[in-house]
Design a protein around this motif. Sequence first.
Motif, PDB file in Angstrom:
ATOM      1  N   LEU A 189      24.052  46.075  58.858  1.00  0.00           N
ATOM      2  CA  LEU A 189      23.705  47.416  58.394  1.00  0.00           C
ATOM      3  C   LEU A 189      24.475  47.764  57.143  1.00  0.00           C
ATOM      4  CD1 LEU A 189      25.618  50.073  60.308  1.00  0.00           C
ATOM      5  CD2 LEU A 189      25.541  47.797  61.255  1.00  0.00           C
ATOM      6  N   GLY A 190      24.005  48.775  56.444  1.00  0.00           N
ATOM      7  CA  GLY A 190      24.564  49.139  55.157  1.00  0.00           C
ATOM      8  C   GLY A 190      25.756  50.072  55.208  1.00  0.00           C
ATOM      9  N   LEU A 191      26.488  50.055  56.281  1.00  0.00           N
ATOM     10  CA  LEU A 191      27.747  50.795  56.358  1.00  0.00           C
ATOM     11  C   LEU A 191      28.884  49.795  56.225  1.00  0.00           C
ATOM     12  CD1 LEU A 191      27.183  53.264  59.335  1.00  0.00           C
ATOM     13  CD2 LEU A 191      27.198  53.802  56.910  1.00  0.00           C
ATOM     14  N   PHE A 192      29.714  49.967  55.251  1.00  0.00           N
ATOM     15  CA  PHE A 192      30.840  49.058  55.048  1.00  0.00           C
ATOM     16  C   PHE A 192      32.126  49.776  55.439  1.00  0.00           C
ATOM     17  CE2 PHE A 192      27.555  47.861  51.946  1.00  0.00           C
ATOM     18  CZ  PHE A 192      27.293  46.582  52.398  1.00  0.00           C
ATOM     19  N   LEU A 193      32.181  50.205  56.677  1.00  0.00           N
ATOM     20  CA  LEU A 193      33.298  51.003  57.162  1.00  0.00           C
ATOM     21  C   LEU A 193      34.554  50.154  57.315  1.00  0.00           C
ATOM     22  CD1 LEU A 193      31.277  52.940  59.843  1.00  0.00           C
ATOM     23  CD2 LEU A 193      32.000  53.795  57.617  1.00  0.00           C
ATOM     24  N   ASP A 194      35.632  50.628  56.728  1.00  0.00           N
ATOM     25  CA  ASP A 194      36.943  49.987  56.820  1.00  0.00           C
ATOM     26  C   ASP A 194      36.939  48.538  56.359  1.00  0.00           C
ATOM     27  OD1 ASP A 194      38.084  52.343  57.910  1.00  0.00           O
ATOM     28  OD2 ASP A 194      37.315  51.788  59.883  1.00  0.00           O
ATOM     29  N   MET A 195      36.045  48.194  55.438  1.00  0.00           N
ATOM     30  CA  MET A 195      35.964  46.821  54.968  1.00  0.00           C
ATOM     31  C   MET A 195      36.422  46.676  53.523  1.00  0.00           C
ATOM     32  SD  MET A 195      32.339  45.710  56.648  1.00  0.00           S
ATOM     33  CE  MET A 195      32.452  43.995  56.240  1.00  0.00           C
ATOM     34  N   ALA A 196      36.110  47.637  52.697  1.00  0.00           N
ATOM     35  CA  ALA A 196      36.391  47.519  51.267  1.00  0.00           C
ATOM     36  C   ALA A 196      37.887  47.628  50.983  1.00  0.00           C
ATOM     37  CB  ALA A 196      35.639  48.598  50.491  1.00  0.00           C
ATOM     38  N   THR A 197      38.368  46.720  50.153  1.00  0.00           N
ATOM     39  CA  THR A 197      39.749  46.810  49.689  1.00  0.00           C
ATOM     40  C   THR A 197      39.813  47.588  48.381  1.00  0.00           C
ATOM     41  OG1 THR A 197      39.505  44.625  48.672  1.00  0.00           O
ATOM     42  CG2 THR A 197      40.543  44.722  50.845  1.00  0.00           C
ATOM     43  N   ALA A 198      38.671  47.657  47.685  1.00  0.00           N
ATOM     44  CA  ALA A 198      38.592  48.433  46.445  1.00  0.00           C
ATOM     45  C   ALA A 198      37.137  48.783  46.164  1.00  0.00           C
ATOM     46  CB  ALA A 198      39.162  47.648  45.277  1.00  0.00           C
ATOM     47  N   VAL A 199      36.955  49.876  45.429  1.00  0.00           N
ATOM     48  CA  VAL A 199      35.627  50.290  44.989  1.00  0.00           C
ATOM     49  C   VAL A 199      35.699  50.516  43.483  1.00  0.00           C
ATOM     50  CG1 VAL A 199      33.799  52.016  45.197  1.00  0.00           C
ATOM     51  CG2 VAL A 199      35.169  51.418  47.198  1.00  0.00           C
ATOM     52  N   ILE A 200      34.765  49.912  42.753  1.00  0.00           N
ATOM     53  CA  ILE A 200      34.656  50.122  41.315  1.00  0.00           C
ATOM     54  C   ILE A 200      33.426  50.984  41.091  1.00  0.00           C
ATOM     55  CG2 ILE A 200      34.329  49.034  39.062  1.00  0.00           C
ATOM     56  CD1 ILE A 200      35.648  46.513  40.278  1.00  0.00           C
ATOM     57  N   ILE A 201      33.639  52.144  40.469  1.00  0.00           N
ATOM     58  CA  ILE A 201      32.573  53.111  40.260  1.00  0.00           C
ATOM     59  C   ILE A 201      32.289  53.222  38.769  1.00  0.00           C
ATOM     60  CG2 ILE A 201      31.827  55.491  40.635  1.00  0.00           C
ATOM     61  CD1 ILE A 201      34.185  55.520  42.801  1.00  0.00           C
ATOM     62  N   ALA A 202      31.041  52.933  38.386  1.00  0.00           N
ATOM     63  CA  ALA A 202      30.625  53.049  36.993  1.00  0.00           C
ATOM     64  C   ALA A 202      29.982  54.411  36.790  1.00  0.00           C
ATOM     65  CB  ALA A 202      29.641  51.946  36.634  1.00  0.00           C
ATOM     66  N   GLY A 203      30.432  55.121  35.771  1.00  0.00           N
ATOM     67  CA  GLY A 203      29.877  56.432  35.471  1.00  0.00           C
ATOM     68  C   GLY A 203      29.683  56.612  33.975  1.00  0.00           C
ATOM     69  N   ARG A 204      29.224  57.750  33.589  1.00  0.00           N
ATOM     70  CA  ARG A 204      28.964  58.027  32.167  1.00  0.00           C
ATOM     71  C   ARG A 204      30.237  57.996  31.324  1.00  0.00           C
ATOM     72  NH1 ARG A 204      24.762  62.767  33.506  1.00  0.00           N
ATOM     73  NH2 ARG A 204      23.060  61.393  34.077  1.00  0.00           N
ATOM     74  N   THR A 205      31.351  58.312  31.963  1.00  0.00           N
ATOM     75  CA  THR A 205      32.616  58.344  31.221  1.00  0.00           C
ATOM     76  C   THR A 205      33.407  57.042  31.340  1.00  0.00           C
ATOM     77  OG1 THR A 205      33.733  59.350  33.110  1.00  0.00           O
ATOM     78  CG2 THR A 205      32.799  60.856  31.452  1.00  0.00           C
ATOM     79  N   GLY A 206      32.862  56.058  32.042  1.00  0.00           N
ATOM     80  CA  GLY A 206      33.549  54.775  32.178  1.00  0.00           C
ATOM     81  C   GLY A 206      33.672  54.349  33.617  1.00  0.00           C
ATOM     82  N   LEU A 207      34.680  53.513  33.867  1.00  0.00           N
ATOM     83  CA  LEU A 207      34.904  52.968  35.208  1.00  0.00           C
ATOM     84  C   LEU A 207      36.047  53.661  35.898  1.00  0.00           C
ATOM     85  CD1 LEU A 207      34.649  49.123  34.537  1.00  0.00           C
ATOM     86  CD2 LEU A 207      32.896  50.617  35.468  1.00  0.00           C
ATOM     87  N   GLU A 208      35.919  53.782  37.216  1.00  0.00           N
ATOM     88  CA  GLU A 208      36.996  54.306  38.045  1.00  0.00           C
ATOM     89  C   GLU A 208      37.206  53.295  39.173  1.00  0.00           C
ATOM     90  OE1 GLU A 208      38.013  58.142  40.923  1.00  0.00           O
ATOM     91  OE2 GLU A 208      36.109  58.068  39.852  1.00  0.00           O
ATOM     92  N   VAL A 209      38.441  52.960  39.453  1.00  0.00           N
ATOM     93  CA  VAL A 209      38.761  52.016  40.522  1.00  0.00           C
ATOM     94  C   VAL A 209      39.541  52.750  41.603  1.00  0.00           C
ATOM     95  CG1 VAL A 209      39.913  49.873  41.147  1.00  0.00           C
ATOM     96  CG2 VAL A 209      38.819  50.090  38.900  1.00  0.00           C
ATOM     97  N   LYS A 210      39.043  52.636  42.837  1.00  0.00           N
ATOM     98  CA  LYS A 210      39.735  53.222  43.975  1.00  0.00           C
ATOM     99  C   LYS A 210      40.138  52.076  44.890  1.00  0.00           C
ATOM    100  CE  LYS A 210      37.566  57.713  43.911  1.00  0.00           C
ATOM    101  NZ  LYS A 210      37.144  58.834  44.737  1.00  0.00           N
ATOM    102  N   ALA A 211      41.441  51.990  45.179  1.00  0.00           N
ATOM    103  CA  ALA A 211      41.953  50.915  46.045  1.00  0.00           C
ATOM    104  C   ALA A 211      42.378  51.489  47.378  1.00  0.00           C
ATOM    105  CB  ALA A 211      43.105  50.202  45.370  1.00  0.00           C
ATOM    106  N   LYS A 212      42.363  50.641  48.393  1.00  0.00           N
ATOM    107  CA  LYS A 212      42.773  51.034  49.737  1.00  0.00           C
ATOM    108  C   LYS A 212      44.262  51.273  49.783  1.00  0.00           C
ATOM    109  CE  LYS A 212      41.054  49.820  54.220  1.00  0.00           C
ATOM    110  NZ  LYS A 212      40.480  48.816  55.048  1.00  0.00           N
TER     111      LYS A 212
END
Length: 126
Positions: free
Chosen positions: A103-126
């Motif tokens: 299923l498409g829930l990645f609960l408690d699995m990601a060590t980091a998320v890279i988010i691309a937006g209009r102003t650039g990239l944002e990285v969120k780490a666990k």
Amino acid sequence: MVEAASDKFVVVVDDTKLVDGLGGSGLAMPVEVVQFCWKYNLVRLQELFKEEECDAKLRLNDDGKPYVTDNSNYIVDLYFKTPIRDGSAAGKEISALEGVVELGLFLDMATAVIIAGRTGLEVKAK
């Protein structure tokens, strides 16, 4: 399955995927199911989330035929009108259904998320 065997799991998304809660955004949550019992699972998933006003739909190709995954399974997309109260519990309930592969829930699995937006990239780490 690859994410479970990995030391690190990095999710890459654009900012349109960001939501306050699961459901109500108009985006689908995919559930991979074996072809043999896709109708059974579609009905069960819709009934499981009746309170959240879930609409379960078989994912189709442009030609109107069911979309087939690399593992020869189907995808049932779940659209929630009301947010899910407990994502972890929902994930466990979905996974417990016979014929559900992933299923498409990645609960408690990601060590980091890279988010691309209009102003650039944002990285969120666990």
